[in-house]
Design a protein around this motif. Structure first.
Motif, mmCIF file in Angstrom:
data_model
loop_
_atom_site.group_PDB
_atom_site.id
_atom_site.type_symbol
_atom_site.label_atom_id
_atom_site.label_comp_id
_atom_site.label_asym_id
_atom_site.label_seq_id
_atom_site.Cartn_x
_atom_site.Cartn_y
_atom_site.Cartn_z
ATOM 1 N N THR A 161 0.845 -1.192 0.000
ATOM 2 C CA THR A 161 0.000 0.000 0.000
ATOM 3 C C THR A 161 0.879 1.239 0.000
ATOM 4 O OG1 THR A 161 -0.139 -0.065 2.410
ATOM 5 C CG2 THR A 161 -1.912 -1.149 1.181
ATOM 6 N N ASP A 162 0.321 2.301 -0.570
ATOM 7 C CA ASP A 162 1.012 3.593 -0.648
ATOM 8 C C ASP A 162 2.438 3.435 -1.176
ATOM 9 O OD1 ASP A 162 -1.242 4.918 0.386
ATOM 10 O OD2 ASP A 162 -0.640 4.407 2.423
ATOM 11 N N LEU A 163 2.533 2.851 -2.356
ATOM 12 C CA LEU A 163 3.835 2.593 -2.987
ATOM 13 C C LEU A 163 4.191 3.738 -3.918
ATOM 14 C CD1 LEU A 163 6.068 0.356 -3.285
ATOM 15 C CD2 LEU A 163 4.895 -0.285 -5.399
ATOM 16 N N GLY A 164 5.360 4.325 -3.702
ATOM 17 C CA GLY A 164 5.835 5.389 -4.575
ATOM 18 C C GLY A 164 6.198 4.835 -5.942
ATOM 19 N N ILE A 165 5.834 5.585 -6.974
ATOM 20 C CA ILE A 165 6.167 5.191 -8.347
ATOM 21 C C ILE A 165 6.718 6.409 -9.081
ATOM 22 C CG2 ILE A 165 4.410 3.380 -8.418
ATOM 23 C CD1 ILE A 165 3.798 6.224 -10.641
ATOM 24 N N VAL A 166 7.392 6.140 -10.166
ATOM 25 C CA VAL A 166 7.797 7.196 -11.082
ATOM 26 C C VAL A 166 7.180 6.882 -12.438
ATOM 27 C CG1 VAL A 166 9.929 7.852 -9.899
ATOM 28 C CG2 VAL A 166 9.984 6.029 -11.609
ATOM 29 N N THR A 167 6.890 7.924 -13.180
ATOM 30 C CA THR A 167 6.312 7.731 -14.504
ATOM 31 C C THR A 167 6.922 8.743 -15.470
ATOM 32 O OG1 THR A 167 4.254 7.604 -15.778
ATOM 33 C CG2 THR A 167 4.316 9.219 -13.991
ATOM 34 N N SER A 168 7.091 8.302 -16.705
ATOM 35 C CA SER A 168 7.686 9.170 -17.722
ATOM 36 C C SER A 168 7.351 8.624 -19.105
ATOM 37 C CB SER A 168 9.202 9.214 -17.550
ATOM 38 O OG SER A 168 9.802 9.921 -18.615
ATOM 39 N N PRO A 169 7.122 9.498 -20.068
ATOM 40 C CA PRO A 169 6.946 9.024 -21.449
ATOM 41 C C PRO A 169 8.189 8.295 -21.960
ATOM 42 C CG PRO A 169 6.274 11.331 -21.251
ATOM 43 C CD PRO A 169 6.928 10.956 -19.955
ATOM 44 N N SER A 170 9.351 8.590 -21.369
ATOM 45 C CA SER A 170 10.608 7.955 -21.789
ATOM 46 C C SER A 170 10.640 6.463 -21.509
ATOM 47 C CB SER A 170 11.795 8.614 -21.084
ATOM 48 O OG SER A 170 11.844 9.981 -21.383
ATOM 49 N N PHE A 171 9.769 5.972 -20.612
ATOM 50 C CA PHE A 171 9.751 4.547 -20.276
ATOM 51 C C PHE A 171 9.101 3.709 -21.382
ATOM 52 C CE2 PHE A 171 9.393 5.837 -15.529
ATOM 53 C CZ PHE A 171 10.729 6.166 -15.506
ATOM 54 N N GLY A 172 8.475 4.350 -22.351
ATOM 55 C CA GLY A 172 7.774 3.603 -23.397
ATOM 56 C C GLY A 172 6.570 2.890 -22.808
ATOM 57 N N GLU A 173 6.360 1.645 -23.188
ATOM 58 C CA GLU A 173 5.203 0.892 -22.714
ATOM 59 C C GLU A 173 5.561 -0.102 -21.617
ATOM 60 O OE1 GLU A 173 3.025 -0.803 -25.979
ATOM 61 O OE2 GLU A 173 3.049 1.075 -27.086
ATOM 62 N N THR A 174 6.813 -0.119 -21.189
ATOM 63 C CA THR A 174 7.243 -1.091 -20.193
ATOM 64 C C THR A 174 6.958 -0.586 -18.787
ATOM 65 O OG1 THR A 174 9.005 -1.836 -21.665
ATOM 66 C CG2 THR A 174 9.201 -2.436 -19.341
ATOM 67 N N ASP A 175 6.363 -1.451 -17.965
ATOM 68 C CA ASP A 175 6.107 -1.164 -16.559
ATOM 69 C C ASP A 175 7.033 -2.060 -15.740
ATOM 70 O OD1 ASP A 175 3.892 0.623 -17.062
ATOM 71 O OD2 ASP A 175 2.722 -1.151 -17.584
#
Length: 195
Positions: A154-168
């Motif tokens: 729960t309450d897990l920090g994430i980062v997001t960017s268009p540079s990551f493409g489609e990979t999670d």
């Protein structure tokens, strides 16, 4: 009959005609040849039945799944590409994610973050992170629930960017919340903390 159904019918007909024509070419007496032809028709029919009912047989396919829950542990078999891919739910959105012990933080594609309804404007300033492809500007957010098999963070920090493409990617900030994680004979074993 639609074009797709006609093409499927033609494919099935060819698949049935090939073994039957091989039987005829052997020039055997009609009795044994009919028995063999009926056997091929039965085999073909069972195959079609199984293929058409694959959704109903999902309980059986779970025995051979890439990801299984065993007691409290979640076990993920290594994929053909040499990586561990987990079926993950992020705030109610299902995704197939790479588990990467070399990633500090869980990283989501922009599309996944948006689908999960994550607020990537949580922090007023973007951050620069080092990735395998070099430095990337990313936004931070917090996922309320990230679940892999029997394990929920729960309450897990994430980062997001268009540079990551489609990979999670599931990173160490998820793995560090576990009691342990290890690899045994090509299977990643995730063990949750005992409460």
């Amino acid at each position: 009959m639609s074009g797709d159904r006609a093409a499927q019918f033609a494919l099935y007909a060819v698949m049935l005609i090939l073994p039957l024509s091989a039987l005829v070419a052997r020039r055997q007496p009609i009795g044994p040849m009919l028995k063999m032809a009926l056997a091929w028709v039965a085999i073909f029919s069972v195959g079609l039945l199984v293929a058409s009912q694959r959704d109903r047989l999902s309980g059986l396919t779970a025995l051979f799944a890439d990801q299984q829950v065993s007691g409290t542990e979640t076990r993920i078999h290594i994929a053909d590409d040499g990586h561990f891919w987990a079926d993950v739910e992020i705030d109610g959105v299902g995704r197939r994610m790479l588990i990467d012990s070399g990633a500090t933080t869980t990283a989501l594609s922009t599309a996944t973050a948006k689908a999960a309804g994550l607020d990537d404007e949580e922090s007023p300033f973007p951050m620069v992170i080092d990735t395998a492809d070099g430095q990337v500007t990313a936004r931070t957010a917090t996922a309320k629930r990230v679940t892999i098999g029997s394990i929920t963070a729960t309450d897990l920090g994430i980062v997001t960017s268009p540079s990551f493409g489609e990979t999670d990617v599931i990173g160490m900030n998820f793995l560090s919340r576990l009691e342990s994680w290890r690899v045994e004979n090509g299977t990643l074993v995730l063990t949750p903390k005992q409460i």
